[in-house]
Write an enzyme that holds these catalytic residues in place. Structure first.
Site: not given
Ligand code: GLN
Length: 199
Positions: A80, A179, A181
């Site tokens: 992410c 994710h 994790e």
């Molecule tokens: N929207 C977040 C960002 O721009 C990422 C979201 C996340 O890691 N769950 O970093």
């Protein structure tokens, strides 16, 4: 030899990654200083907020050392926000947001939009199998360079985002929009641990 994998521990879901790596049978240590970074065989960039992590990387004087180690072939896995940090280019980022590089992709931040900004779906990930993918204000990959392998896309029955690229690998660098994790399924971490062992 059991490899030691660091988790960048400036912001985000650091604990979950440390737990998943330990459960997958590798050494797992938080990384906050250049000396800690120098001692690891691989690095995980957790989910969180990429703009905040980017700022903290500068403050903790990790930006250049981390860029250098990744350019040098250090295995890296970003989930992410971590995917955003590894990308060569970010759309809808902040202008002052720093990139670590390592992944020749263009990602769009917060790509899934407001209505579906967080959702789950099952998808097939090459080298891993069917996984439950949890997306939380996730990015997607909008463009991939020639050396980037697409490992997963959003399945056709997941409406709006069908076909979007959400897991990629380029050499020793792995990234997922989702994710693993937080699901208790260790296979993505095990996949990364194998990558670190063979690096
Ligand atoms: N929207 C977040 C960002 O721009 C990422 C979201 C996340 O890691 N769950 O970093």
């Amino acid at each position: 030899m059991v490899p030691t994998i660091g988790v960048l521990a400036l912001q985000g879901d650091v604990r979950e990654h440390l737990a998943a790596l330990s459960a997958a049978g590798v050494g797992a240590v938080p990384v906050r200083r250049p000396a800690e970074l120098a001692a690891v065989d691989g690095i995980v960039l957790p989910g969180g907020e990429s703009t905040t992590i980017s700022k903290l990387l500068g403050i903790f004087e990790l930006l250049d050392p981390l860029r250098a180690r990744i350019a040098d072939g250090l295995p890296a896995y970003g989930s992410c926000a971590g995917m955003i940090l590894l990308a060569g280019e970010v759309l809808d980022g902040r202008p002052d947001q720093e990139q670590l590089g390592g992944l020749d992709v263009v990602v769009r931040r917060n790509a899934f939009g407001r209505q579906v900004d967080s959702f789950e779906t099952d998808l097939d990930m090459t080298g891993v199998g069917s996984v439950r993918a949890v997306f939380i204000r996730a990015p997607w990959v909008e463009k991939t360079g020639a050396d980037v392998e697409v490992l997963a896309t959003v399945p056709g029955d997941a409406a709006q985002a069908a076909g979007r690229v959400v897991a990629v690998r380029q050499g020793n660098v792995l990234a997922t929009s989702f994710h693993p994790e937080i699901t208790g399924d260790l296979r993505v971490h095990a996949y990364f641990a194998d990558l670190v062992r063979s690096a």
